[in-house]
Motif scaffolding. Sequence first.
Motif, PDB file in Angstrom:
ATOM      1  N   LEU A  16      38.281  47.655  54.456  1.00 58.87           N
ATOM      2  CA  LEU A  16      38.002  47.983  55.955  1.00 58.87           C
ATOM      3  C   LEU A  16      37.462  48.901  56.850  1.00 58.87           C
ATOM      4  O   LEU A  16      36.537  48.504  57.413  1.00 58.87           O
ATOM      5  N   VAL A  17      37.590  50.115  55.954  1.00 68.14           N
ATOM      6  CA  VAL A  17      36.931  51.498  56.688  1.00 68.14           C
ATOM      7  C   VAL A  17      36.786  52.321  55.894  1.00 68.14           C
ATOM      8  O   VAL A  17      36.951  52.419  54.726  1.00 68.14           O
ATOM      9  N   TYR A  18      35.622  53.241  55.509  1.00 65.98           N
ATOM     10  CA  TYR A  18      34.885  53.457  54.175  1.00 65.98           C
ATOM     11  C   TYR A  18      33.629  54.844  55.151  1.00 65.98           C
ATOM     12  O   TYR A  18      33.317  54.727  55.314  1.00 65.98           O
ATOM     13  N   PRO A  19      34.512  55.851  54.513  1.00 67.97           N
ATOM     14  CA  PRO A  19      33.469  56.967  54.801  1.00 67.97           C
ATOM     15  C   PRO A  19      31.975  57.215  54.072  1.00 67.97           C
ATOM     16  O   PRO A  19      32.330  57.125  52.918  1.00 67.97           O
ATOM     17  N   GLY A  58      41.685  40.644  53.155  1.00 67.41           N
ATOM     18  CA  GLY A  58      41.293  39.197  54.826  1.00 67.41           C
ATOM     19  C   GLY A  58      40.898  41.028  55.482  1.00 67.41           C
ATOM     20  O   GLY A  58      41.810  42.205  55.334  1.00 67.41           O
ATOM     21  N   PHE A  59      40.903  41.042  57.096  1.00 69.13           N
ATOM     22  CA  PHE A  59      40.304  41.957  58.103  1.00 69.13           C
ATOM     23  C   PHE A  59      41.459  41.928  58.893  1.00 69.13           C
ATOM     24  O   PHE A  59      42.195  40.699  59.283  1.00 69.13           O
ATOM     25  N   SER A  60      42.187  43.058  59.137  1.00 69.53           N
ATOM     26  CA  SER A  60      43.473  42.506  60.275  1.00 69.53           C
ATOM     27  C   SER A  60      42.658  43.966  61.507  1.00 69.53           C
ATOM     28  O   SER A  60      42.852  45.196  60.821  1.00 69.53           O
ATOM     29  N   ILE A  61      43.097  44.237  62.410  1.00 73.24           N
ATOM     30  CA  ILE A  61      43.099  45.023  63.675  1.00 73.24           C
ATOM     31  C   ILE A  61      43.739  46.141  63.358  1.00 73.24           C
ATOM     32  O   ILE A  61      43.237  47.296  63.472  1.00 73.24           O
ATOM     33  N   LYS A  62      44.957  46.340  62.836  1.00 69.02           N
ATOM     34  CA  LYS A  62      45.958  47.293  62.305  1.00 69.02           C
ATOM     35  C   LYS A  62      45.825  47.635  61.109  1.00 69.02           C
ATOM     36  O   LYS A  62      45.782  48.947  61.192  1.00 69.02           O
ATOM     37  N   GLU A  65      43.043  49.697  61.803  1.00 68.77           N
ATOM     38  CA  GLU A  65      43.573  51.336  63.308  1.00 68.77           C
ATOM     39  C   GLU A  65      43.541  52.113  62.201  1.00 68.77           C
ATOM     40  O   GLU A  65      43.653  53.482  62.050  1.00 68.77           O
ATOM     41  N   LYS A  66      44.643  51.931  61.587  1.00 71.06           N
ATOM     42  CA  LYS A  66      45.054  52.790  60.663  1.00 71.06           C
ATOM     43  C   LYS A  66      45.127  53.337  59.483  1.00 71.06           C
ATOM     44  O   LYS A  66      44.795  54.262  59.525  1.00 71.06           O
ATOM     45  N   GLU A  67      43.569  52.660  58.655  1.00 69.30           N
ATOM     46  CA  GLU A  67      42.823  53.625  57.424  1.00 69.30           C
ATOM     47  C   GLU A  67      41.734  54.258  58.312  1.00 69.30           C
ATOM     48  O   GLU A  67      41.842  55.348  57.889  1.00 69.30           O
ATOM     49  N   LEU A  68      41.499  53.771  59.422  1.00 72.72           N
ATOM     50  CA  LEU A  68      40.420  54.650  60.852  1.00 72.72           C
ATOM     51  C   LEU A  68      41.022  56.076  60.991  1.00 72.72           C
ATOM     52  O   LEU A  68      40.828  57.374  61.088  1.00 72.72           O
ATOM     53  N   VAL A  69      42.391  55.801  61.655  1.00 69.68           N
ATOM     54  CA  VAL A  69      43.167  56.867  61.790  1.00 69.68           C
ATOM     55  C   VAL A  69      43.164  57.758  60.908  1.00 69.68           C
ATOM     56  O   VAL A  69      42.818  58.995  60.419  1.00 69.68           O
ATOM     57  N   VAL A  70      43.735  57.344  59.315  1.00 66.25           N
ATOM     58  CA  VAL A  70      43.430  58.671  58.238  1.00 66.25           C
ATOM     59  C   VAL A  70      42.500  58.659  58.072  1.00 66.25           C
ATOM     60  O   VAL A  70      42.347  59.827  57.681  1.00 66.25           O
ATOM     61  N   ILE A  71      41.428  58.648  57.721  1.00 67.65           N
ATOM     62  CA  ILE A  71      39.685  58.986  57.405  1.00 67.65           C
ATOM     63  C   ILE A  71      39.646  60.032  58.210  1.00 67.65           C
ATOM     64  O   ILE A  71      38.898  60.900  58.375  1.00 67.65           O
TER      65      ILE A  71
END
Length: 265
Positions: A16-19, A58-62, A65-71
């Motif tokens: 969902l989130v990738y650098p 699947g996509f979920s906002i939660k 958010e979790k993956e984005l904060v970690v990165i």
Amino acid sequence: MIGSIENHRSREAGSLVYPVYSRRSGGLSIGINLFPAEKVCPFNCPYCEVFPFHNDAGFSIKEMEKELVVIVEDAKSRNIPIRDICFSGNGEPTISPDFPDALGAAAWIRNEKAYEASIVVITSGAGLIDSARSDVLVQAATGPDSVHVWLKVDAGTEEWYRVINRSAIPFADVCAGIRDFCARAPAVVQTMLCAVDAQIPSEQESESWVKLVSGLDHIEAIQIYGKCRPAPEDPCAEPVPLSFLEARAERIRKQIAPVPVFVFF
Ligand code: SF4
């Protein structure tokens, strides 16, 4: 994680989130992918780096958010500046029903934890033909979060649009959506120049593109870029010489100065 800045294939593995390192951002860009299970895009550009795939993610906002904060926190701990948090991923972000909430969540995390980073939405313009979706982007771009909209304008003629974007959406509708958006909010124009099946944009196409782009309001910058990565599933798109990109850039500069025009080869 930043330690292994990933290539775009991680999006197709359900991320969902990738650098990524982005040449157009000039550094670390954290991508948000609203379509982890399959490519969802009304365009079918021959140079696209995302080929059709399917998985059960699947996509979920939660989760996003979790993956984005970690990165973000990982980048901070390594003193790596974050240039932007960017909505692109496996398709056209503005057509996802999760887009408005995901945009709000990303802006909140940026404001709390990475204020130096821009929020960027890369759009083909396909979502702008719907006034409700266009309104969401206008509000984001003109509101306190100062979201940057990078808008694809690959073609100035219907003929080249059919070659370079291969979409069922009428060219006139896409142009109308783009003009309406730009009348209300700032945007950066992005244009891919490449050959398709050994055909390059014609003189008439170049002229029409200059006319279209120079007639848009509120353009902040223009990015002209060439194809640099392979699209293994659809190898009909090929790079054109740097001189071709620079000639196009020179042409639009004369019409749109002082708006900056950048070339990425
Ligand atoms: S608009 Fe973007 S995601 Fe869609 S096909 Fe074109 S390059 Fe790929």
